[in-house]
Design a protein around this motif. Structure first.
Motif, PDB file in Angstrom:
ATOM      1  N   TYR A  86       0.814  -1.176   0.026  1.00 29.55           N
ATOM      2  CA  TYR A  86      -0.137  -0.047   0.009  1.00 29.55           C
ATOM      3  C   TYR A  86       0.881   0.991  -0.307  1.00 29.55           C
ATOM      4  O   TYR A  86       1.790   1.333   0.918  1.00 29.55           O
ATOM      5  CB  TYR A  86      -0.922   0.044   1.222  1.00 29.55           C
ATOM      6  N   LEU A  87       0.417   2.185  -0.941  1.00 35.02           N
ATOM      7  CA  LEU A  87       1.207   3.491  -0.926  1.00 35.02           C
ATOM      8  C   LEU A  87       0.437   4.469  -0.223  1.00 35.02           C
ATOM      9  O   LEU A  87      -0.432   4.665  -0.385  1.00 35.02           O
ATOM     10  CB  LEU A  87       1.480   3.712  -2.453  1.00 35.02           C
ATOM     11  N   ARG A  88       1.391   5.084   0.960  1.00 39.19           N
ATOM     12  CA  ARG A  88       0.771   5.978   1.845  1.00 39.19           C
ATOM     13  C   ARG A  88       1.360   7.278   1.261  1.00 39.19           C
ATOM     14  O   ARG A  88       2.411   7.551   1.508  1.00 39.19           O
ATOM     15  CB  ARG A  88       1.029   5.817   3.239  1.00 39.19           C
ATOM     16  N   ARG A  89       0.597   8.319   0.702  1.00 33.74           N
ATOM     17  CA  ARG A  89       0.779   9.447   0.190  1.00 33.74           C
ATOM     18  C   ARG A  89       0.809  10.683   1.035  1.00 33.74           C
ATOM     19  O   ARG A  89       1.025  11.817   0.449  1.00 33.74           O
ATOM     20  CB  ARG A  89       0.059   9.400  -1.232  1.00 33.74           C
ATOM     21  N   GLY A  90       0.105  10.328   2.093  1.00 37.15           N
ATOM     22  CA  GLY A  90       0.210  11.375   2.847  1.00 37.15           C
ATOM     23  C   GLY A  90      -1.195  12.145   3.137  1.00 37.15           C
ATOM     24  O   GLY A  90      -2.264  12.006   2.261  1.00 37.15           O
ATOM     25  N   GLY A  91      -1.611  12.738   4.200  1.00 40.43           N
ATOM     26  CA  GLY A  91      -3.183  13.149   4.248  1.00 40.43           C
ATOM     27  C   GLY A  91      -4.065  11.957   4.422  1.00 40.43           C
ATOM     28  O   GLY A  91      -5.119  12.398   4.139  1.00 40.43           O
ATOM     29  N   GLY A  92      -3.672  10.786   4.674  1.00 41.14           N
ATOM     30  CA  GLY A  92      -4.643  10.006   4.895  1.00 41.14           C
ATOM     31  C   GLY A  92      -5.202   9.423   3.533  1.00 41.14           C
ATOM     32  O   GLY A  92      -6.023   8.367   3.238  1.00 41.14           O
ATOM     33  N   ASP A  93      -4.167   9.474   2.378  1.00 41.22           N
ATOM     34  CA  ASP A  93      -4.520   9.219   1.136  1.00 41.22           C
ATOM     35  C   ASP A  93      -3.582   7.565   0.933  1.00 41.22           C
ATOM     36  O   ASP A  93      -2.293   7.729   0.903  1.00 41.22           O
ATOM     37  CB  ASP A  93      -3.995  10.108   0.205  1.00 41.22           C
ATOM     38  N   THR A  94      -4.226   6.730   0.827  1.00 40.91           N
ATOM     39  CA  THR A  94      -3.516   5.427   0.441  1.00 40.91           C
ATOM     40  C   THR A  94      -4.048   4.670  -0.712  1.00 40.91           C
ATOM     41  O   THR A  94      -5.297   4.894  -0.959  1.00 40.91           O
ATOM     42  CB  THR A  94      -3.815   4.507   1.898  1.00 40.91           C
ATOM     43  N   LEU A  95      -3.045   4.076  -1.326  1.00 35.45           N
ATOM     44  CA  LEU A  95      -3.083   3.664  -2.761  1.00 35.45           C
ATOM     45  C   LEU A  95      -2.908   2.009  -2.765  1.00 35.45           C
ATOM     46  O   LEU A  95      -1.628   1.743  -2.185  1.00 35.45           O
ATOM     47  CB  LEU A  95      -2.727   4.241  -3.687  1.00 35.45           C
ATOM     48  N   THR A 103       4.923  -0.109 -12.798  1.00 31.16           N
ATOM     49  CA  THR A 103       5.932   0.222 -12.060  1.00 31.16           C
ATOM     50  C   THR A 103       5.672   1.204 -10.992  1.00 31.16           C
ATOM     51  O   THR A 103       4.636   1.849 -10.872  1.00 31.16           O
ATOM     52  CB  THR A 103       7.187   1.001 -12.960  1.00 31.16           C
ATOM     53  N   LEU A 104       6.695   1.600 -10.247  1.00 27.90           N
ATOM     54  CA  LEU A 104       6.535   2.920  -9.278  1.00 27.90           C
ATOM     55  C   LEU A 104       6.257   4.183  -9.659  1.00 27.90           C
ATOM     56  O   LEU A 104       5.019   4.873  -9.386  1.00 27.90           O
ATOM     57  CB  LEU A 104       7.684   3.038  -8.202  1.00 27.90           C
ATOM     58  N   ALA A 105       6.807   4.361 -10.997  1.00 29.11           N
ATOM     59  CA  ALA A 105       6.373   5.560 -11.705  1.00 29.11           C
ATOM     60  C   ALA A 105       5.040   5.587 -12.194  1.00 29.11           C
ATOM     61  O   ALA A 105       4.284   6.591 -12.037  1.00 29.11           O
ATOM     62  CB  ALA A 105       7.285   5.762 -12.812  1.00 29.11           C
ATOM     63  N   ASP A 106       4.601   4.375 -12.595  1.00 30.95           N
ATOM     64  CA  ASP A 106       2.962   4.155 -12.924  1.00 30.95           C
ATOM     65  C   ASP A 106       2.029   4.671 -12.066  1.00 30.95           C
ATOM     66  O   ASP A 106       0.988   5.422 -11.930  1.00 30.95           O
ATOM     67  CB  ASP A 106       2.812   2.935 -13.594  1.00 30.95           C
ATOM     68  N   TYR A 107       2.419   4.386 -10.638  1.00 31.44           N
ATOM     69  CA  TYR A 107       1.316   4.795  -9.418  1.00 31.44           C
ATOM     70  C   TYR A 107       1.904   6.153  -8.900  1.00 31.44           C
ATOM     71  O   TYR A 107       1.203   6.565  -7.889  1.00 31.44           O
ATOM     72  CB  TYR A 107       1.701   3.630  -8.444  1.00 31.44           C
ATOM     73  N   GLY A 108       2.881   6.955  -9.583  1.00 34.40           N
ATOM     74  CA  GLY A 108       3.001   8.200  -9.291  1.00 34.40           C
ATOM     75  C   GLY A 108       3.855   8.340  -7.841  1.00 34.40           C
ATOM     76  O   GLY A 108       3.500   9.376  -7.139  1.00 34.40           O
ATOM     77  N   VAL A 109       4.454   7.596  -7.698  1.00 31.69           N
ATOM     78  CA  VAL A 109       5.383   7.480  -6.255  1.00 31.69           C
ATOM     79  C   VAL A 109       6.332   8.666  -6.211  1.00 31.69           C
ATOM     80  O   VAL A 109       7.049   8.722  -7.243  1.00 31.69           O
ATOM     81  CB  VAL A 109       6.205   6.080  -6.053  1.00 31.69           C
ATOM     82  N   LYS A 110       6.457   9.226  -5.250  1.00 30.35           N
ATOM     83  CA  LYS A 110       7.242  10.396  -4.848  1.00 30.35           C
ATOM     84  C   LYS A 110       8.281  10.096  -3.584  1.00 30.35           C
ATOM     85  O   LYS A 110       7.823   9.543  -2.906  1.00 30.35           O
ATOM     86  CB  LYS A 110       6.617  11.858  -4.968  1.00 30.35           C
ATOM     87  N   ASN A 111       9.384  10.874  -3.953  1.00 31.33           N
ATOM     88  CA  ASN A 111      10.264  10.856  -2.707  1.00 31.33           C
ATOM     89  C   ASN A 111       9.666  11.216  -1.318  1.00 31.33           C
ATOM     90  O   ASN A 111       8.607  12.071  -1.244  1.00 31.33           O
ATOM     91  CB  ASN A 111      11.418  11.816  -2.569  1.00 31.33           C
ATOM     92  N   GLY A 112      10.086  10.361  -0.343  1.00 37.21           N
ATOM     93  CA  GLY A 112       9.437  10.675   0.968  1.00 37.21           C
ATOM     94  C   GLY A 112       8.063   9.928   1.521  1.00 37.21           C
ATOM     95  O   GLY A 112       7.486  10.076   2.685  1.00 37.21           O
ATOM     96  N   MET A 113       7.481   9.285   0.409  1.00 36.93           N
ATOM     97  CA  MET A 113       6.040   8.609   0.635  1.00 36.93           C
ATOM     98  C   MET A 113       6.451   7.203   1.451  1.00 36.93           C
ATOM     99  O   MET A 113       7.780   6.756   1.707  1.00 36.93           O
ATOM    100  CB  MET A 113       5.481   8.285  -0.692  1.00 36.93           C
ATOM    101  N   GLU A 114       5.533   6.597   1.779  1.00 36.15           N
ATOM    102  CA  GLU A 114       5.651   5.211   2.670  1.00 36.15           C
ATOM    103  C   GLU A 114       4.883   4.038   1.815  1.00 36.15           C
ATOM    104  O   GLU A 114       3.841   4.076   1.369  1.00 36.15           O
ATOM    105  CB  GLU A 114       4.962   5.510   3.988  1.00 36.15           C
ATOM    106  N   ILE A 115       5.691   3.244   1.801  1.00 30.98           N
ATOM    107  CA  ILE A 115       5.201   1.754   1.327  1.00 30.98           C
ATOM    108  C   ILE A 115       4.913   0.904   2.595  1.00 30.98           C
ATOM    109  O   ILE A 115       5.682   0.667   3.377  1.00 30.98           O
ATOM    110  CB  ILE A 115       5.974   1.050   0.381  1.00 30.98           C
ATOM    111  N   HIS A 116       3.797   0.551   2.775  1.00 31.48           N
ATOM    112  CA  HIS A 116       3.262  -0.353   3.997  1.00 31.48           C
ATOM    113  C   HIS A 116       3.185  -1.913   3.345  1.00 31.48           C
ATOM    114  O   HIS A 116       2.233  -1.891   2.351  1.00 31.48           O
ATOM    115  CB  HIS A 116       1.862  -0.001   4.569  1.00 31.48           C
ATOM    116  N   ILE A 117       3.823  -2.569   4.074  1.00 29.48           N
ATOM    117  CA  ILE A 117       3.490  -4.259   3.539  1.00 29.48           C
ATOM    118  C   ILE A 117       2.875  -4.744   4.521  1.00 29.48           C
ATOM    119  O   ILE A 117       2.786  -4.658   5.852  1.00 29.48           O
ATOM    120  CB  ILE A 117       5.158  -4.833   3.874  1.00 29.48           C
TER     121      ILE A 117
END
Length: 279
Positions: A86-95, A103-117
């Motif tokens: 799960y990609l946690r993008r901040g502000g309670g927004d989880t994908l 790829t990570l780029a396809d999901y719009g992953v940016k520096n400082g975000m969090e991946i939750h396993i």
């Protein structure tokens, strides 16, 4: 600041010193990603079964979700097949990163975000503290017999040191350098010389009283005599450190003395009004 109540002190956010420290620590945050390659991503990673988290793990934006899972297996111990990311993008927004081909780029992953396993295996090794709770690890306990046979153990070293010290003391005693101390008397031996209920005189001061206790006193070594004094010339009431050893008239009517300072005999209670010139 003297006399201020705790509620009057400034909070961390109100304190100028803390704000200055915060500014110093975060001074380079705006440019922390400036010198890395364009495709490099630095992400935080958390795990559903673990307390620990991984900060600034390095990924490439071109990595597929499947490749990311393989990389994370070496950190959390969860096989790729048992992972949901799960990609946690901040502000309670989880994908939910459901498509492993993207790829990570396809999901719009940016520096400082969090991946939750999320570990989906109920029997996972990491479940219920399996990888972090050391109390669950069976410890090896060596039997005393086996430990005693070791020559380099702490016990063996202390045993050799004790034997050496005893041998040196015996040699000094044999050479006349040290006078061997007589063994201390037991409570039974002292009780035979100084029976309970006997009239006695205690030094220093020639204080008179009655033997009320013979035995050990907590916190001090050896055998002690407790005396119920005729006059308030002692330093306790028959108790020491909250533990009572005998009863007496009141405060200062009790004392504890070493056996060598107690003389048993015909010591009647003194009359404070008696005159030395009368018979």
């Amino acid at each position: 600041m003297i006399g201020m109540k705790s509620q009057d002190w400034p909070t961390i956010h109100q304190s100028p010193e803390m704000q200055a420290l915060r500014d110093y620590v975060t001074a380079a945050d705006g440019s922390r990603y400036a010198n890395q390659a364009a495709s490099t991503l630095r992400l935080d990673v958390t795990h559903s079964n673990l307390m620990q988290r991984w900060h600034d793990l390095v990924f490439d934006s071109g990595m597929t979700v499947s490749r990311v899972k393989e990389k994370l297996y070496s950190h959390g111990g969860t096989p790729a097949a048992d992972q949901e990311l799960y990609l946690r993008r901040g502000g309670g927004d989880t994908l939910f990163l459901w498509d492993e081909r993207k790829t990570l780029a396809d999901y719009g992953v940016k520096n400082g975000m969090e991946i939750h396993i999320k570990d989906t295996n109920p029997y996972s090794l990491s479940a219920n503290g399996g990888l972090e709770d050391v109390s669950q690890v069976e410890k090896y306990v060596m039997p005393d017999e086996a430990y005693d046979k070791l020559e380099n153990s702490v016990r063996a070293i202390k045993r050799r040191e004790k034997e050496k010290a005893e041998a040196e003391l015996a040699a000094r005693i044999a050479a006349g350098e040290v006078i061997e101390e007589e063994p201390a008397e037991s409570t039974e031996q002292v009780s035979e010389r100084i029976p309970m209920g006997s009239r006695c005189q205690v030094q220093p001061g020639g204080r008179r009283g009655e033997v009320a206790f013979v035995g050990a006193v907590r916190g001090v070594k050896g055998v002690w005599i407790g005396i119920r004094l005729d006059e308030p010339q002692g330093n306790n009431d028959g108790s020491k450190e909250g533990e009572r050893y005998f009863n007496c008239k009141g405060e200062k009517y009790g004392c504890f003395a070493r056996p060598e300072n107690v003389e048993v005999g015909d010591f009647p209670e003194l009359d404070p009004f008696a005159s030395d010139e009368e018979f």
